[in-house]
Write a protein that holds these residues in place. Structure first.
Motif, PDB file in Angstrom:
ATOM      1  N   LYS A  56       5.361 -17.382 -15.369  1.00 44.08           N
ATOM      2  CA  LYS A  56       6.552 -16.724 -15.858  1.00 44.08           C
ATOM      3  C   LYS A  56       7.633 -16.771 -14.520  1.00 44.08           C
ATOM      4  N   HIS A  57       6.960 -17.043 -13.249  1.00 45.25           N
ATOM      5  CA  HIS A  57       7.850 -17.011 -12.043  1.00 45.25           C
ATOM      6  C   HIS A  57       8.610 -18.583 -12.094  1.00 45.25           C
ATOM      7  N   SER A  58       7.969 -19.430 -12.650  1.00 49.31           N
ATOM      8  CA  SER A  58       8.431 -20.811 -12.408  1.00 49.31           C
ATOM      9  C   SER A  58       9.255 -21.078 -13.783  1.00 49.31           C
ATOM     10  N   THR A  59       9.179 -20.331 -14.779  1.00 51.72           N
ATOM     11  CA  THR A  59      10.005 -20.479 -16.009  1.00 51.72           C
ATOM     12  C   THR A  59      11.017 -19.434 -16.296  1.00 51.72           C
ATOM     13  N   ALA A  60      11.291 -18.821 -15.058  1.00 44.04           N
ATOM     14  CA  ALA A  60      12.397 -17.887 -14.917  1.00 44.04           C
ATOM     15  C   ALA A  60      12.377 -16.620 -15.989  1.00 44.04           C
ATOM     16  N   GLU A  61      11.115 -16.187 -16.134  1.00 42.26           N
ATOM     17  CA  GLU A  61      11.013 -14.928 -16.794  1.00 42.26           C
ATOM     18  C   GLU A  61      11.115 -15.117 -18.216  1.00 42.26           C
ATOM     19  N   THR A  62      11.078 -16.277 -18.840  1.00 42.43           N
ATOM     20  CA  THR A  62      11.080 -16.274 -20.359  1.00 42.43           C
ATOM     21  C   THR A  62      10.018 -15.648 -21.073  1.00 42.43           C
ATOM     22  N   HIS A  63      10.163 -14.999 -21.930  1.00 42.95           N
ATOM     23  CA  HIS A  63       8.844 -14.373 -22.579  1.00 42.95           C
ATOM     24  C   HIS A  63       7.905 -15.431 -23.461  1.00 42.95           C
ATOM     25  N   GLU A  64       8.801 -16.402 -24.047  1.00 43.08           N
ATOM     26  CA  GLU A  64       8.065 -17.180 -24.766  1.00 43.08           C
ATOM     27  C   GLU A  64       7.891 -18.480 -23.733  1.00 43.08           C
ATOM     28  N   ILE A  65       6.343 -18.729 -23.678  1.00 41.87           N
ATOM     29  CA  ILE A  65       6.116 -19.851 -22.636  1.00 41.87           C
ATOM     30  C   ILE A  65       6.584 -21.200 -23.410  1.00 41.87           C
ATOM     31  N   GLU A  66       7.234 -22.018 -22.564  1.00 38.17           N
ATOM     32  CA  GLU A  66       7.672 -23.137 -23.050  1.00 38.17           C
ATOM     33  C   GLU A  66       6.611 -24.211 -22.704  1.00 38.17           C
ATOM     34  N   ILE A  67       6.073 -24.884 -23.820  1.00 35.21           N
ATOM     35  CA  ILE A  67       5.307 -26.264 -23.448  1.00 35.21           C
ATOM     36  C   ILE A  67       5.894 -27.495 -23.925  1.00 35.21           C
ATOM     37  N   ASP A  68       6.244 -28.239 -22.918  1.00 38.37           N
ATOM     38  CA  ASP A  68       7.238 -29.414 -23.081  1.00 38.37           C
ATOM     39  C   ASP A  68       6.233 -30.585 -23.500  1.00 38.37           C
ATOM     40  N   LEU A  69       6.099 -30.996 -24.560  1.00 41.14           N
ATOM     41  CA  LEU A  69       5.505 -32.071 -24.831  1.00 41.14           C
ATOM     42  C   LEU A  69       6.269 -33.362 -25.555  1.00 41.14           C
ATOM     43  N   SER A  70       7.280 -33.494 -24.670  1.00 36.23           N
ATOM     44  CA  SER A  70       8.190 -34.596 -24.914  1.00 36.23           C
ATOM     45  C   SER A  70       7.311 -35.725 -23.996  1.00 36.23           C
ATOM     46  N   GLY A  71       7.820 -36.914 -24.776  1.00 35.18           N
ATOM     47  CA  GLY A  71       7.669 -38.314 -24.041  1.00 35.18           C
ATOM     48  C   GLY A  71       7.634 -38.185 -22.507  1.00 35.18           C
ATOM     49  N   LYS A  72       8.812 -37.794 -21.923  1.00 36.95           N
ATOM     50  CA  LYS A  72       8.971 -38.105 -20.678  1.00 36.95           C
ATOM     51  C   LYS A  72       8.025 -37.127 -19.852  1.00 36.95           C
ATOM     52  N   ASN A  73       7.795 -35.894 -20.462  1.00 39.45           N
ATOM     53  CA  ASN A  73       7.055 -34.949 -19.680  1.00 39.45           C
ATOM     54  C   ASN A  73       5.703 -35.372 -19.680  1.00 39.45           C
ATOM     55  N   MET A  74       5.232 -35.978 -20.701  1.00 38.85           N
ATOM     56  CA  MET A  74       3.850 -36.382 -20.797  1.00 38.85           C
ATOM     57  C   MET A  74       3.500 -37.578 -19.871  1.00 38.85           C
ATOM     58  N   ARG A 111      -5.313 -37.460 -23.360  1.00 44.87           N
ATOM     59  CA  ARG A 111      -4.762 -37.545 -22.026  1.00 44.87           C
ATOM     60  C   ARG A 111      -3.524 -36.903 -21.643  1.00 44.87           C
ATOM     61  N   LYS A 112      -2.511 -37.315 -22.843  1.00 47.10           N
ATOM     62  CA  LYS A 112      -1.132 -36.881 -22.548  1.00 47.10           C
ATOM     63  C   LYS A 112      -1.062 -35.331 -22.587  1.00 47.10           C
ATOM     64  N   ILE A 113      -1.593 -34.596 -23.721  1.00 45.40           N
ATOM     65  CA  ILE A 113      -1.834 -33.141 -23.805  1.00 45.40           C
ATOM     66  C   ILE A 113      -2.333 -32.704 -22.656  1.00 45.40           C
ATOM     67  N   THR A 114      -3.619 -33.086 -22.194  1.00 44.34           N
ATOM     68  CA  THR A 114      -4.401 -32.570 -21.281  1.00 44.34           C
ATOM     69  C   THR A 114      -3.351 -32.565 -19.825  1.00 44.34           C
ATOM     70  N   ALA A 115      -2.862 -33.619 -19.609  1.00 46.07           N
ATOM     71  CA  ALA A 115      -2.117 -33.804 -18.157  1.00 46.07           C
ATOM     72  C   ALA A 115      -0.898 -32.671 -18.295  1.00 46.07           C
ATOM     73  N   VAL A 116      -0.399 -32.495 -19.426  1.00 44.86           N
ATOM     74  CA  VAL A 116       0.724 -31.463 -19.355  1.00 44.86           C
ATOM     75  C   VAL A 116       0.084 -30.121 -19.274  1.00 44.86           C
ATOM     76  N   LEU A 117      -0.839 -29.687 -20.091  1.00 41.97           N
ATOM     77  CA  LEU A 117      -1.272 -28.466 -19.831  1.00 41.97           C
ATOM     78  C   LEU A 117      -2.153 -28.270 -18.504  1.00 41.97           C
ATOM     79  N   SER A 118      -2.627 -29.011 -18.060  1.00 38.67           N
ATOM     80  CA  SER A 118      -3.270 -29.052 -16.611  1.00 38.67           C
ATOM     81  C   SER A 118      -2.021 -28.715 -15.647  1.00 38.67           C
TER      82      SER A 118
END
Lengths: 115, 409
Positions: free
Chosen positions: B89-107, B16-23
């Protein structure tokens, strides 16, 4: 299903004061009666209780004190019930605690807005 | 924990945690992609761990693999890249590497936001519960089908329609503004309440699954309490209610899995820690001027954990208030039972016969109980009607025993 308003009337007796225990017992009777109607899924609105303060406004800027100027019995509250017929609504009204203290219940059909 | 139990356990806690973040990252239209990626991650874990043994940190392993799969997916799918990556890209200010935040708080935040997204008023209630079980509780399709006493096809269709509706309405996975929270929290609480009840009252045989459902509902409710903007009195009342009910979980079935009625429960099996928690949240709920049905139900459950004698009068008054707020057949029947405890069986029979719930087996069970010792013939008639109407084998057994008792067997 039709809606009916049950209007409670009783004598206005400001001199009668109830003890907290008596108040509690009276409240309990009303709650039981209304809970019983609600348990049949027939309580459309729990209505309102009306206080003793009131004024009557008449043509010609005449304002008199009290809602009870010309009638001995005062309206003390109302609820709205759903029932198939006015007979069924009257049957519900027979359990009203106001009848235990010399009051009465007026049962009236509500005319739906679009009629 | 046994190695064979580890993956199901992690699936329950991490899916559920990972699915929520990825969704949230992909947007509401691609929930299913998120679910698939996490599902694949677990599949790979089962294969790899079986062959090579457990990694040092299984959870971190899952996160890394899920992240890589998500990135691969975003890179690989050309159509997806055109349509979605632009937004990311738009929302992450054009960074090339997509950040996927799987920290406790974000989950945590993502799950909370997902809860409000799923409980959007445009989604049908059944789909809300189904989607909640899938996305927020990590239930498999089989388990959801079991919980609803339904089959996989029906559940798949229901979830599909729910996801389509989310897409169509373009629901945002975010915590709504204060005013919208107040509007939507009603739906959120209803979903959690139904989720809990599904576990508590469902007739599915699997006791473990039912307990899990209850615990998941409590966990999600607790999540609302932890967040300041959703920590409302009604939420505390609901959690209080759940704690009181859950405190009797072990006492309400016997070792054979049969239901044990409240009056016959071994009170030493009641969980006193949960009762204390129930009281704690009930006190927390006593702020503001709104008395929700959860407040009243929690108060009723509180009195049920209490063995002082005037309790039935309190319970009766609470049921009266509950029914005035919202009618339900079960509340009407419980009110009548409380009435019999306070004013005696005769009066309760009069009231019960006005309820016109002739097709409800609980109605006949109640009348059977009320008539017993007053008119045993009538009591047996009602219990026999109840027996015909119920489909649950636990209830059938209970009713048969009552009939046997009345027949002097």
């Amino acid at each position: 299903m039709n809606e009916f308003v049950l209007i409670f009337r009783n004598d206005f007796q400001p001199e009668v004061k109830f003890s907290p225990d008596e108040m509690q017992a009276i409240m309990q009777q009303w709650q039981n009666w209304m809970g019983g109607i609600a348990a049949q899924n027939k309580l459309a609105s729990s209505g309102n209780r009306l206080g003793g303060d009131g004024k009557t406004v008449k043509p010609g800027n005449i304002v008199t004190n009290g809602p009870y100027a010309e009638i001995k019995e005062m309206i003390s509250g109302f609820i709205i019930v759903t029932a198939d017929s006015i007979e069924e609504a009257s049957e519900i009204a027979k359990g009203c605690p106001i009848l235990n203290v010399g009051g009465n219940v007026e049962v009236r059909n509500i005319i739906p807005m679009n009629n | 924990m046994q190695e064979k139990d580890l993956i199901p356990h992690l699936y329950r806690t991490e899916f559920r945690k990972i699915t929520a973040v990825l969704s949230k990252l992909f947007g509401i239209a691609h929930i299913e992609v998120a679910e698939d990626i996490v599902g694949d991650t677990f599949l790979l874990a089962a294969e790899t761990w079986g062959l090579k043994g457990l990694p040092n940190n299984p959870t971190a392993w899952l996160y890394t693999v899920a992240k890589n799969k998500a990135k691969d997916f975003l890179k690989r799918d050309a159509l997806f890249t055109q349509k979605i990556s632009a937004e990311i890209k738009h929302s992450t200010a054009e960074t090339h590497e997509i950040e996927i935040d799987l920290s406790g708080k974000n989950m945590q935040d993502s799950q909370l936001q997902m809860m409000f997204a799923i409980c959007h008023p445009g989604i049908p209630p059944e789909a809300q519960i189904g989607l909640s079980l899938r996305i927020l509780c990590g239930f498999g399709i089989d388990e959801i089908a079991d919980a609803f006493l339904s089959n996989k096809e029906t559940i798949n269709k229901r979830l599909f329609r729910g996801r389509e509706k989310l897409k169509e309405l373009n629901v945002k996975i975010e915590l709504p503004l204060e005013a919208e929270i107040n509007k939507r929290i009603h739906n959120v609480l209803t979903t959690l309440y139904l989720l809990f009840n599904e576990g508590y009252y469902s007739t599915t045989r699997d006791k473990v699954l039912r307990k899990d459902l209850c615990l998941e509902a409590m966990r999600l409710t607790y999540m609302l309490i932890e967040n300041e903007s959703t920590n409302k009195p009604g939420v505390n009342a609901l959690l209080s209610l759940m704690c009181f009910h859950a405190s009797r979980f072990d006492a309400r079935t016997n070792p054979k899995g049969e239901l044990v009625l409240y009056d016959e429960q071994d009170t030493s099996l009641w969980n006193h820690e949960l009762i204390a928690k129930g009281e704690y949240y009930l006190n927390k709920a006593a702020t503001g001027d709104e008395i929700s049905k959860y407040h009243l139900e929690a108060a009723i459950a509180y009195w049920h954990t209490n063995n002082d004698q005037p309790k039935w009068e309190k319970i009766l008054q609470l049921y009266n208030k509950l029914l005035i707020i919202e009618y339900s057949p079960i509340a009407a029947l419980n009110r009548t039972y409380a009435l019999s405890k306070v004013y005696g069986k005769e009066m309760a029979i009069d009231e019960a016969e006005k309820l016109s719930l002739n097709k409800n087996h609980l109605y006949h069970t109640l009348l059977g109980d009320l008539y017993s010792t007053i008119d045993d013939v009538k009591a047996i008639q009602h219990l026999e009607s109840a027996l015909k109407l119920t489909r649950s084998s636990a209830d059938k057994k209970l009713i048969s025993n009552k009939i046997k008792k009345l027949c002097g067997q």
